[in-house]
Design a protein around this motif. Sequence first.
Motif, PDB file in Angstrom:
ATOM      1  N   ILE A  66       0.839  -1.203   0.000  1.00 26.18           N
ATOM      2  CA  ILE A  66       0.000   0.000   0.000  1.00 26.18           C
ATOM      3  C   ILE A  66       0.876   1.254   0.000  1.00 26.18           C
ATOM      4  CG2 ILE A  66      -1.589   1.351   1.423  1.00 26.18           C
ATOM      5  CD1 ILE A  66      -2.927  -1.332   2.158  1.00 26.18           C
ATOM      6  N   LYS A 104      -7.926  -0.921   1.569  1.00 27.41           N
ATOM      7  CA  LYS A 104      -6.845  -1.362   2.453  1.00 27.41           C
ATOM      8  C   LYS A 104      -7.327  -2.461   3.390  1.00 27.41           C
ATOM      9  CE  LYS A 104      -4.507   3.086   2.509  1.00 27.41           C
ATOM     10  NZ  LYS A 104      -4.155   4.252   3.328  1.00 27.41           N
ATOM     11  N   CYS A 107      -7.755  -5.673   1.419  1.00 24.26           N
ATOM     12  CA  CYS A 107      -6.435  -6.241   1.123  1.00 24.26           C
ATOM     13  C   CYS A 107      -5.849  -6.930   2.354  1.00 24.26           C
ATOM     14  CB  CYS A 107      -5.482  -5.158   0.637  1.00 24.26           C
ATOM     15  SG  CYS A 107      -5.833  -4.561  -1.010  1.00 24.26           S
TER      16      CYS A 107
END
Length: 137
Positions: A66, A104, A107
């Motif tokens: 990220i 996020k 993920c």
Amino acid sequence: MAIAATLDFGHGLAPVYTGLSIGSTMIGSTRFRRDEFQTPRSSGATDGQVSRAVATDALLVVALGIGLAMTTKLTVLIGYRLAMAQLCRPLITSLPWPVLGAVKGICGIVAALPSVVPAAVMLRSSSRASSDPHYVG
């Protein structure tokens, strides 16, 4: 609904296939780490501590990905903004922070779950095998 519309899942199953690919890769890599999981167990770590270490490892990989993706995206946005300012008028850019936060989180789940579950199964079967000499697993 707004997140799904913003992420534009209507164009295909690419996010689903990507998630499946990441999950199967994490399961496959976890399977080959059996000896790595036994080392802390032989040092006295509990199954929970080893599972938390595996989850932390997966989440650190996600955080690194990220961070690299955000650096790349911000570099492109800054360059685009500077180019537009020279051509016409200054461009106001904004990032959809709630959507980025949701991505996020997804993920993190997609990376941690396929790592922790197989590790927990391996740890459980190895702890049964060490406590019962007749266990065949």
